[in-house]
Design a protein around this motif. Sequence first.
Motif, short mmCIF file in Angstrom:
data_model
loop_
_atom_site.label_atom_id
_atom_site.label_comp_id
_atom_site.label_asym_id
_atom_site.label_seq_id
_atom_site.Cartn_x
_atom_site.Cartn_y
_atom_site.Cartn_z
N PHE A 1 41.66 44.08 27.71
CA PHE A 1 40.36 43.70 28.25
C PHE A 1 40.30 42.22 28.62
CE2 PHE A 1 36.02 42.06 27.63
CZ PHE A 1 35.35 42.82 28.56
N ASP A 2 40.99 41.35 27.85
CA ASP A 2 40.86 39.92 28.04
C ASP A 2 41.98 39.33 28.90
OD1 ASP A 2 42.88 40.31 26.24
OD2 ASP A 2 42.24 38.73 24.85
N ASP A 3 42.76 40.16 29.57
CA ASP A 3 43.93 39.68 30.31
C ASP A 3 43.58 39.32 31.75
OD1 ASP A 3 46.51 38.99 30.85
OD2 ASP A 3 47.22 41.03 31.14
N ASP A 4 42.61 38.43 31.92
CA ASP A 4 42.16 38.06 33.26
C ASP A 4 43.27 37.39 34.09
OD1 ASP A 4 39.72 39.04 32.59
OD2 ASP A 4 38.65 37.13 32.64
N GLU A 5 44.17 36.67 33.43
CA GLU A 5 45.16 35.90 34.18
C GLU A 5 46.11 36.77 35.00
OE1 GLU A 5 48.61 34.35 31.73
OE2 GLU A 5 47.16 34.78 30.15
N HIS A 6 46.26 38.04 34.62
CA HIS A 6 47.17 38.92 35.34
C HIS A 6 46.49 39.81 36.38
CE1 HIS A 6 49.79 38.07 31.79
NE2 HIS A 6 50.72 38.09 32.71
N LEU A 7 45.16 39.85 36.38
CA LEU A 7 44.46 40.80 37.24
C LEU A 7 44.62 40.47 38.72
CD1 LEU A 7 41.15 41.48 35.27
CD2 LEU A 7 43.25 42.81 35.30
N TYR A 8 44.28 39.23 39.12
CA TYR A 8 44.41 38.86 40.52
C TYR A 8 45.85 38.92 41.00
CZ TYR A 8 39.56 37.41 41.09
OH TYR A 8 38.19 37.40 41.18
N PRO A 9 46.81 38.37 40.24
CA PRO A 9 48.21 38.47 40.69
C PRO A 9 48.68 39.91 40.86
CG PRO A 9 48.02 36.77 39.02
CD PRO A 9 46.70 37.48 39.06
N ALA A 10 48.26 40.80 39.95
CA ALA A 10 48.67 42.20 40.07
C ALA A 10 48.03 42.86 41.29
CB ALA A 10 48.30 42.97 38.80
N LEU A 11 46.80 42.50 41.57
CA LEU A 11 46.13 43.02 42.76
C LEU A 11 46.85 42.54 44.02
CD1 LEU A 11 43.64 44.43 44.07
CD2 LEU A 11 42.49 42.22 43.99
N ALA A 12 47.18 41.25 44.04
CA ALA A 12 47.88 40.70 45.20
C ALA A 12 49.27 41.31 45.35
CB ALA A 12 47.99 39.18 45.06
N ALA A 13 49.88 41.68 44.23
CA ALA A 13 51.22 42.26 44.27
C ALA A 13 51.22 43.69 44.81
CB ALA A 13 51.84 42.23 42.87
N GLY A 14 50.04 44.32 44.82
CA GLY A 14 49.95 45.66 45.40
C GLY A 14 49.63 46.78 44.44
N ALA A 15 49.17 46.44 43.23
CA ALA A 15 48.80 47.49 42.27
C ALA A 15 47.69 48.36 42.86
CB ALA A 15 48.33 46.88 40.95
N ALA A 16 47.79 49.68 42.63
CA ALA A 16 46.83 50.63 43.20
C ALA A 16 45.67 50.91 42.26
CB ALA A 16 47.53 51.94 43.53
N GLY A 17 45.69 50.31 41.08
CA GLY A 17 44.61 50.53 40.14
C GLY A 17 44.82 49.73 38.87
N PHE A 18 43.74 49.59 38.11
CA PHE A 18 43.78 48.82 36.87
C PHE A 18 43.00 49.59 35.80
CE2 PHE A 18 44.04 45.93 40.39
CZ PHE A 18 45.00 45.01 40.01
N LEU A 19 43.62 49.77 34.67
CA LEU A 19 42.96 50.43 33.54
C LEU A 19 43.21 49.62 32.28
CD1 LEU A 19 43.97 54.17 34.09
CD2 LEU A 19 41.73 53.17 34.53
N VAL A 20 42.18 49.53 31.43
CA VAL A 20 42.39 48.91 30.13
C VAL A 20 43.11 49.90 29.22
CG1 VAL A 20 40.48 47.26 30.23
CG2 VAL A 20 40.05 49.61 29.49
N LYS A 21 43.84 49.37 28.24
CA LYS A 21 44.68 50.23 27.42
C LYS A 21 43.89 51.13 26.48
CE LYS A 21 49.12 47.94 27.48
NZ LYS A 21 50.23 47.38 26.68
N ASP A 22 42.60 50.84 26.28
CA ASP A 22 41.80 51.73 25.43
C ASP A 22 41.03 52.76 26.26
OD1 ASP A 22 39.88 50.12 26.59
OD2 ASP A 22 38.89 49.58 24.71
N THR A 23 41.45 52.94 27.52
CA THR A 23 40.87 54.00 28.36
C THR A 23 41.06 55.35 27.69
OG1 THR A 23 41.26 52.78 30.41
CG2 THR A 23 41.07 55.16 30.60
#
Length: 217
Positions: free
Chosen positions: A86-108
């Motif tokens: 939940f608190d891993d903000d530093e990787h969200l934008y880079p992963a989006l820019a890298a082409g990730a098709a989705g993001f889920l938290v590990k407690d989904t």
Amino acid sequence: MTAIRVLIVDDQRLVRAGLRMLCESTVDIDVVGEAADGAQAVRLAAELTPDVILMDLRMPGLGGVEATRLLMSTRPESKVLALTTFDDDEHLYPALAAGAAGFLVKDTSPADLVAAIRRAAGGDITVSPHLLRRLVERAVESQPANAAAGLVSAPAPLTTRELEVLPLVVEGLSNQEIADQLHLGVTTVKTHIANLMDKTGSENRVQLAVYGYQRMA
């Protein structure tokens, strides 16, 4: 029915085992391999041709963001579904820019994870609603009012239906959820979202959500 081929990437063996058990409890998902780091993931993706890659973002060595970037340059047909805390903000934008098709938290929840795998395989993008809110809020805070995430004002007026779809994108609803709420077919929703992205200059669903957030502010 052809099973969805999934590659699991996580440096923790217990996490990989749990994800494998979850995926293999369904009849339409087939785990074709596991990787403990990004470099192994890139090699296995070339060998195993997965449809969906469950990618941990924090790993020693080649991390999930760089692995996603390499995968999108060598095997863009595979969809990367990023798993993060939940608190891993530093990787969200880079992963989006890298082409990730989705993001889920590990407690989904297990059901939501399985649904996200199916949506990713079908070309839909899944972002946990609270992660989407964080992405949108950070984009708006870090950019001038009318230029967040590189967006411009819509060059053409939005239709009545597009104005109904846009706030639901901001809420983080999937195409199926939007279709259910508006009593439309999923294909119709995909068309509306494609038109919205074209009109707003959005490169992805998160940028479209930023545009919608600003429009409603």
